[in-house]
Design a protein around this motif. Sequence first.
Motif, mmCIF file in Angstrom:
data_model
loop_
_atom_site.group_PDB
_atom_site.id
_atom_site.type_symbol
_atom_site.label_atom_id
_atom_site.label_comp_id
_atom_site.label_asym_id
_atom_site.label_seq_id
_atom_site.Cartn_x
_atom_site.Cartn_y
_atom_site.Cartn_z
ATOM 1 N N VAL A 262 -7.633 -0.711 0.907
ATOM 2 C CA VAL A 262 -6.964 0.358 0.157
ATOM 3 C C VAL A 262 -7.786 1.644 0.153
ATOM 4 O O VAL A 262 -7.256 2.737 0.115
ATOM 5 N N LYS A 263 -9.105 1.521 0.245
ATOM 6 C CA LYS A 263 -9.984 2.697 0.238
ATOM 7 C C LYS A 263 -9.738 3.604 1.441
ATOM 8 O O LYS A 263 -9.995 4.792 1.376
ATOM 9 N N LEU A 264 -9.225 3.031 2.541
ATOM 10 C CA LEU A 264 -8.929 3.845 3.722
ATOM 11 C C LEU A 264 -7.707 4.728 3.517
ATOM 12 O O LEU A 264 -7.462 5.648 4.278
ATOM 13 N N PHE A 265 -6.912 4.436 2.493
ATOM 14 C CA PHE A 265 -5.662 5.175 2.266
ATOM 15 C C PHE A 265 -5.764 6.170 1.118
ATOM 16 O O PHE A 265 -4.809 6.849 0.793
ATOM 17 N N GLU A 266 -6.941 6.244 0.481
ATOM 18 C CA GLU A 266 -7.075 7.134 -0.690
ATOM 19 C C GLU A 266 -7.279 8.573 -0.244
ATOM 20 O O GLU A 266 -7.751 8.862 0.831
ATOM 21 N N TYR B 183 0.846 -1.184 0.000
ATOM 22 C CA TYR B 183 0.000 0.000 0.000
ATOM 23 C C TYR B 183 0.884 1.237 0.000
ATOM 24 O O TYR B 183 1.973 1.229 0.569
ATOM 25 N N THR B 184 0.389 2.294 -0.646
ATOM 26 C CA THR B 184 1.051 3.586 -0.580
ATOM 27 C C THR B 184 0.357 4.363 0.527
ATOM 28 O O THR B 184 -0.729 4.910 0.336
ATOM 29 N N ALA B 185 0.963 4.313 1.701
ATOM 30 C CA ALA B 185 0.390 4.955 2.887
ATOM 31 C C ALA B 185 1.449 4.960 3.981
ATOM 32 O O ALA B 185 2.318 4.082 3.998
ATOM 33 N N PRO B 186 1.378 5.923 4.891
ATOM 34 C CA PRO B 186 2.302 5.890 6.023
ATOM 35 C C PRO B 186 2.044 4.658 6.891
ATOM 36 O O PRO B 186 0.896 4.217 7.025
ATOM 37 N N ILE B 187 3.099 4.122 7.479
ATOM 38 C CA ILE B 187 2.973 2.907 8.291
ATOM 39 C C ILE B 187 1.974 3.117 9.431
ATOM 40 O O ILE B 187 1.235 2.208 9.789
ATOM 41 N N GLU B 188 1.905 4.348 9.976
ATOM 42 C CA GLU B 188 0.977 4.627 11.071
ATOM 43 C C GLU B 188 -0.468 4.476 10.616
ATOM 44 O O GLU B 188 -1.327 4.035 11.386
#
Length: 131
Positions: A127-131, A11-16
């Motif tokens: 993935v929708k949580l990271f958009e 995923y493209t998102a911060p680890i936190e």
Amino acid sequence: MSFTLNLDYQYTAPIEKVWSALTDPTKLAKWVMENDFKPVVGHRFQFRQKPTEYWDGIVEGEVLIVDEPSKLSYTWGTGQEKHTVTWTVQDLGDGKVNLHLEQTGISNEQALNGAKYGWGAMLGQLVKLFE
């Protein structure tokens, strides 16, 4: 004989943010099921969804490991199936994270295929949580 499911998703998102999606009950409800989860070792919880003719809709669990933000493990039990789910979160750099799922103790190939299908669908929703 028991089976183990291993899945990796990037995923493209911060680890936190990924950690929060695994441990925040409001976020878990958006991609797994309604729940009373708390990231506290020893906490017993349930994931709940609408029952079907084949299943009561309840997954029983107990938190085993909380090592923020890299490892989370809990039991996952429904019917006669009792598994251990372990999430490992790895920061790959450049804003990318690898999320590894290991589910152990799966009793047969049908349950393995069901778990693979179910987690695949849920991790697609994550993935929708990271958009």
